[in-house]
Design a protein around this motif. Sequence first.
Motif, PDB file in Angstrom:
ATOM      1  N   ILE A  80    -159.610   2.784  40.568  1.00  0.00           N
ATOM      2  CA  ILE A  80    -158.375   3.521  40.827  1.00  0.00           C
ATOM      3  C   ILE A  80    -157.210   2.561  41.016  1.00  0.00           C
ATOM      4  CG2 ILE A  80    -157.272   5.219  42.324  1.00  0.00           C
ATOM      5  CD1 ILE A  80    -160.169   6.034  43.177  1.00  0.00           C
ATOM      6  N   VAL A  81    -156.152   2.777  40.259  1.00  0.00           N
ATOM      7  CA  VAL A  81    -154.933   1.966  40.363  1.00  0.00           C
ATOM      8  C   VAL A  81    -153.811   2.855  40.880  1.00  0.00           C
ATOM      9  CG1 VAL A  81    -153.291   0.486  39.155  1.00  0.00           C
ATOM     10  CG2 VAL A  81    -155.689   0.553  38.420  1.00  0.00           C
ATOM     11  N   LEU A  82    -153.195   2.455  41.978  1.00  0.00           N
ATOM     12  CA  LEU A  82    -152.153   3.261  42.603  1.00  0.00           C
ATOM     13  C   LEU A  82    -150.792   2.608  42.460  1.00  0.00           C
ATOM     14  CD1 LEU A  82    -154.830   3.184  44.767  1.00  0.00           C
ATOM     15  CD2 LEU A  82    -153.531   5.106  45.650  1.00  0.00           C
ATOM     16  N   TYR A  83    -149.750   3.443  42.472  1.00  0.00           N
ATOM     17  CA  TYR A  83    -148.382   2.932  42.492  1.00  0.00           C
ATOM     18  C   TYR A  83    -147.481   3.926  43.207  1.00  0.00           C
ATOM     19  CZ  TYR A  83    -147.194   6.180  38.673  1.00  0.00           C
ATOM     20  OH  TYR A  83    -146.968   7.303  37.919  1.00  0.00           O
ATOM     21  N   GLY A  84    -146.312   3.440  43.615  1.00  0.00           N
ATOM     22  CA  GLY A  84    -145.354   4.278  44.333  1.00  0.00           C
ATOM     23  C   GLY A  84    -145.031   3.675  45.682  1.00  0.00           C
ATOM     24  N   GLY A  85    -143.987   4.190  46.316  1.00  0.00           N
ATOM     25  CA  GLY A  85    -143.459   3.606  47.537  1.00  0.00           C
ATOM     26  C   GLY A  85    -144.464   3.404  48.650  1.00  0.00           C
ATOM     27  N   GLU A  86    -145.339   4.377  48.864  1.00  0.00           N
ATOM     28  CA  GLU A  86    -146.328   4.279  49.937  1.00  0.00           C
ATOM     29  C   GLU A  86    -147.744   4.125  49.392  1.00  0.00           C
ATOM     30  OE1 GLU A  86    -144.816   6.780  53.629  1.00  0.00           O
ATOM     31  OE2 GLU A  86    -144.863   8.030  51.831  1.00  0.00           O
ATOM     32  N   ALA A  87    -147.849   3.595  48.187  1.00  0.00           N
ATOM     33  CA  ALA A  87    -149.152   3.462  47.537  1.00  0.00           C
ATOM     34  C   ALA A  87    -150.092   2.554  48.320  1.00  0.00           C
ATOM     35  CB  ALA A  87    -148.973   2.950  46.112  1.00  0.00           C
ATOM     36  N   SER A  88    -149.541   1.503  48.942  1.00  0.00           N
ATOM     37  CA  SER A  88    -150.401   0.570  49.673  1.00  0.00           C
ATOM     38  C   SER A  88    -151.094   1.263  50.844  1.00  0.00           C
ATOM     39  CB  SER A  88    -149.592  -0.633  50.164  1.00  0.00           C
ATOM     40  OG  SER A  88    -148.553  -0.225  51.031  1.00  0.00           O
ATOM     41  N   GLU A  89    -150.395   2.180  51.518  1.00  0.00           N
ATOM     42  CA  GLU A  89    -150.994   2.911  52.636  1.00  0.00           C
ATOM     43  C   GLU A  89    -152.088   3.845  52.138  1.00  0.00           C
ATOM     44  OE1 GLU A  89    -148.105   4.922  54.978  1.00  0.00           O
ATOM     45  OE2 GLU A  89    -146.790   3.180  55.136  1.00  0.00           O
ATOM     46  N   LEU A  90    -151.825   4.532  51.035  1.00  0.00           N
ATOM     47  CA  LEU A  90    -152.822   5.427  50.468  1.00  0.00           C
ATOM     48  C   LEU A  90    -154.023   4.637  49.969  1.00  0.00           C
ATOM     49  CD1 LEU A  90    -153.778   8.211  49.607  1.00  0.00           C
ATOM     50  CD2 LEU A  90    -152.393   7.997  47.529  1.00  0.00           C
ATOM     51  N   VAL A 106    -160.122   0.430  44.747  1.00  0.00           N
ATOM     52  CA  VAL A 106    -158.692   0.582  44.508  1.00  0.00           C
ATOM     53  C   VAL A 106    -157.994  -0.751  44.253  1.00  0.00           C
ATOM     54  CG1 VAL A 106    -158.549   2.667  45.916  1.00  0.00           C
ATOM     55  CG2 VAL A 106    -158.161   0.454  46.981  1.00  0.00           C
ATOM     56  N   SER A 107    -156.875  -0.653  43.540  1.00  0.00           N
ATOM     57  CA  SER A 107    -155.950  -1.770  43.364  1.00  0.00           C
ATOM     58  C   SER A 107    -154.555  -1.184  43.254  1.00  0.00           C
ATOM     59  CB  SER A 107    -156.303  -2.598  42.123  1.00  0.00           C
ATOM     60  OG  SER A 107    -156.327  -1.792  40.966  1.00  0.00           O
ATOM     61  N   LEU A 108    -153.557  -2.035  43.276  1.00  0.00           N
ATOM     62  CA  LEU A 108    -152.158  -1.594  43.239  1.00  0.00           C
ATOM     63  C   LEU A 108    -151.462  -2.161  42.017  1.00  0.00           C
ATOM     64  CD1 LEU A 108    -151.347  -2.250  46.998  1.00  0.00           C
ATOM     65  CD2 LEU A 108    -151.481   0.000  45.931  1.00  0.00           C
ATOM     66  N   LEU A 109    -150.591  -1.353  41.414  1.00  0.00           N
ATOM     67  CA  LEU A 109    -149.810  -1.826  40.273  1.00  0.00           C
ATOM     68  C   LEU A 109    -148.594  -2.586  40.774  1.00  0.00           C
ATOM     69  CD1 LEU A 109    -149.175  -1.929  37.253  1.00  0.00           C
ATOM     70  CD2 LEU A 109    -148.010   0.274  37.506  1.00  0.00           C
ATOM     71  N   ASP A 110    -148.512  -3.836  40.449  1.00  0.00           N
ATOM     72  CA  ASP A 110    -147.394  -4.667  40.879  1.00  0.00           C
ATOM     73  C   ASP A 110    -146.096  -4.186  40.222  1.00  0.00           C
ATOM     74  OD1 ASP A 110    -146.050  -6.678  42.147  1.00  0.00           O
ATOM     75  OD2 ASP A 110    -146.782  -8.301  40.869  1.00  0.00           O
ATOM     76  N   GLY A 111    -145.135  -3.776  41.041  1.00  0.00           N
ATOM     77  CA  GLY A 111    -143.851  -3.309  40.513  1.00  0.00           C
ATOM     78  C   GLY A 111    -143.788  -1.824  40.238  1.00  0.00           C
ATOM     79  N   GLY A 112    -144.927  -1.143  40.272  1.00  0.00           N
ATOM     80  CA  GLY A 112    -144.970   0.303  40.126  1.00  0.00           C
ATOM     81  C   GLY A 112    -144.449   0.836  38.803  1.00  0.00           C
ATOM     82  N   ALA A 113    -143.971   2.082  38.833  1.00  0.00           N
ATOM     83  CA  ALA A 113    -143.502   2.748  37.621  1.00  0.00           C
ATOM     84  C   ALA A 113    -142.288   2.047  37.027  1.00  0.00           C
ATOM     85  CB  ALA A 113    -143.164   4.204  37.926  1.00  0.00           C
ATOM     86  N   LYS A 114    -141.477   1.431  37.878  1.00  0.00           N
ATOM     87  CA  LYS A 114    -140.292   0.723  37.382  1.00  0.00           C
ATOM     88  C   LYS A 114    -140.700  -0.446  36.496  1.00  0.00           C
ATOM     89  CE  LYS A 114    -135.915  -1.289  38.978  1.00  0.00           C
ATOM     90  NZ  LYS A 114    -135.060  -0.311  38.281  1.00  0.00           N
ATOM     91  N   ALA A 115    -141.691  -1.225  36.939  1.00  0.00           N
ATOM     92  CA  ALA A 115    -142.176  -2.348  36.139  1.00  0.00           C
ATOM     93  C   ALA A 115    -142.798  -1.849  34.840  1.00  0.00           C
ATOM     94  CB  ALA A 115    -143.198  -3.155  36.942  1.00  0.00           C
ATOM     95  N   TRP A 116    -143.494  -0.722  34.929  1.00  0.00           N
ATOM     96  CA  TRP A 116    -144.096  -0.123  33.730  1.00  0.00           C
ATOM     97  C   TRP A 116    -143.015   0.205  32.701  1.00  0.00           C
ATOM     98  CZ3 TRP A 116    -148.958   0.975  31.839  1.00  0.00           C
ATOM     99  CH2 TRP A 116    -149.036   1.923  30.821  1.00  0.00           C
ATOM    100  N   ALA A 117    -141.944   0.843  33.146  1.00  0.00           N
ATOM    101  CA  ALA A 117    -140.863   1.231  32.239  1.00  0.00           C
ATOM    102  C   ALA A 117    -140.111   0.009  31.713  1.00  0.00           C
ATOM    103  CB  ALA A 117    -139.905   2.179  32.948  1.00  0.00           C
ATOM    104  N   GLU A 118    -139.875  -0.948  32.582  1.00  0.00           N
ATOM    105  CA  GLU A 118    -139.135  -2.152  32.169  1.00  0.00           C
ATOM    106  C   GLU A 118    -139.900  -2.982  31.155  1.00  0.00           C
ATOM    107  OE1 GLU A 118    -138.263  -4.041  35.870  1.00  0.00           O
ATOM    108  OE2 GLU A 118    -136.390  -2.899  36.179  1.00  0.00           O
ATOM    109  N   ALA A 119    -141.205  -2.786  31.096  1.00  0.00           N
ATOM    110  CA  ALA A 119    -142.026  -3.489  30.109  1.00  0.00           C
ATOM    111  C   ALA A 119    -141.985  -2.784  28.752  1.00  0.00           C
ATOM    112  CB  ALA A 119    -143.468  -3.592  30.604  1.00  0.00           C
TER     113      ALA A 119
END
Length: 448
Positions: A104-114, A125-138
Amino acid sequence: MKKIFTLVFAVALLLGCTSKKEETVDEKTGINLIEVSQLAEDMKKDNTVVVDARSYDEYNGWDIDGSGVEGHIPGALSVPRSAVNEKNLDAILKRKEVSSEDSIVLYGGEASELAQLMEEKGYSVSLLDGGAKAWAEAGNTLDFLQNKSMIVPVSWVKDLMEGKEVSDYDGRPVKIINAGWDETGEAHKKGHIPGSYWAHLGWVEEGPLWNRVSDEKIKAEMERMGITKDTLLLLYGKDQTPAARFGIIARYMGVEDVRLINGGLKAWEAAGYPMETEYVEPEAVEYFGADKPMNPNLIIDLPEAVEYLKDGESDLVSIRSWKEYKGETSGYDYIKARGRIKGSKWGMGGSDPWHLEDYRAMDEAHMRPYTELAQMWQGLKIDTKHNLAFYCGTGWRASEVWFYAQAMGVDTTSIYDGGWKEWSTTEETKDAYLRGEPEKLNEESFLD
C-alpha cells in the motif's frame, strides 16, 4: 597504503548508504518513502494499492489547500485520514477490498499518520514522496469527478459566503436551502448554515402518492422562496435525501445551477464552522423566469416508466434496500404492497428506506467516492449508456443518486417520481411486480 584506501572507501560507501536510507524514510514516522517513478512501476503489479488520504472533496478534484492539485492519482482509493480511526480502519479497508497482502502506497497531507496507523494494524505501507503534486509535476495525469461543481465542499460554501473568490462560480445570486420534513422549521431552528433558509418538502410534494405538486405550485413556491431560474441553489440537510429531492424539483422547473453541499450539515459542523439558529423567511421574487418546466425530462411519470421498460434502451433502477427489492418488506407503514417493479434493475441503496449507505462514504454524509460507485454499477450490470430513471419508495433516495450520477457525467438520467408507491397502487401496473430473490440479478424483463 592500499589497505588504508580500502578502509576509507568502505567507510565512505557505508556512510553513503546510510545517508541514502535516511533520505528515503519519512522523518516523522520512519516509514519508507518512494519516488514517483518507482510508484509508476509498482502500479503495474497486481498487489500494489494506492491510497489517497486527503478529503473526499480533494479526491473529487477540488483544490482545497491551494496547491494547484485538482484530482487524484488514477486508480487511487479514497481513504481520508479524517474518516479513519483505530476501530473502523479494518472495516473501511475491507469495503475497499484492501488486504494485508497488498503493498500500500499512501499520499496526501495526513498520509503519514494514516500509514502509521495501518502499519500498527499489520499492513505493508509506504509513502509517496511529494504526493499528488509530485505525480502531476512529473507529467502524469490526474483523475477527477467530471462535473465536480455539482457536489461542493463546505469550505467552498464558507468562502463564497465570506465574499472570497472561488472557482466554479459565475457571480449569479445565491440561495442556500436547508431541506427536510418539518413544516414548522423546528429542525432549522436547532442550528443551520448561516444565511440559509428552511424548505419543508411538503411544500413541493403531496400525498397520497407523494409526487411533486403541480407545476403552477412549484413555480409559486420558488417565487415565495426568492428563487429564480438564474439563482445558484446550494442544498443541504441533516440528511441529504430531502435536499436532493427539493433540488431535482427545482432543476425540473428550470433553476439552471443546482448543487449539493457535500456532507451536508454534518460536514459543516465537523469543520467547526459557525452555526445560526434564527429562522428567517426569504424575500420573495415577483417572477421565477419561466411559466412551465424547462427541464421536464428530468422527472418521468407512470406512462414514461412503462415505456422505459419496453424500449430496450432504458432502465428503471431501484434505489432501495435488498429486503425491499425482494419483497420482504415494503419499507413504509403507508405502503402495503411488497416487491419490485417487473423488469426493473436493482441499483442498491442501503439497509432500509431511511439510509443510503451504498451511495455514501463511511461517515454516511459525504458522497461515496465516485470511482466506487462506477465500479458498483458495473458489477450490477447497469449500463450508463442507457436512459436511466432511478426510483425508490417515493423519490427521496432516487433524487440523491440522480445528483451523483449527474456529477459523474451520466447525464441521460431522471427519476421516476411515483416510484414503488405509485406503481403498486395504480390499477394498470399494480400486478406487474415481482417478489423473491431473482434467479439472475438485473436480467429480468418486463415483457416476459
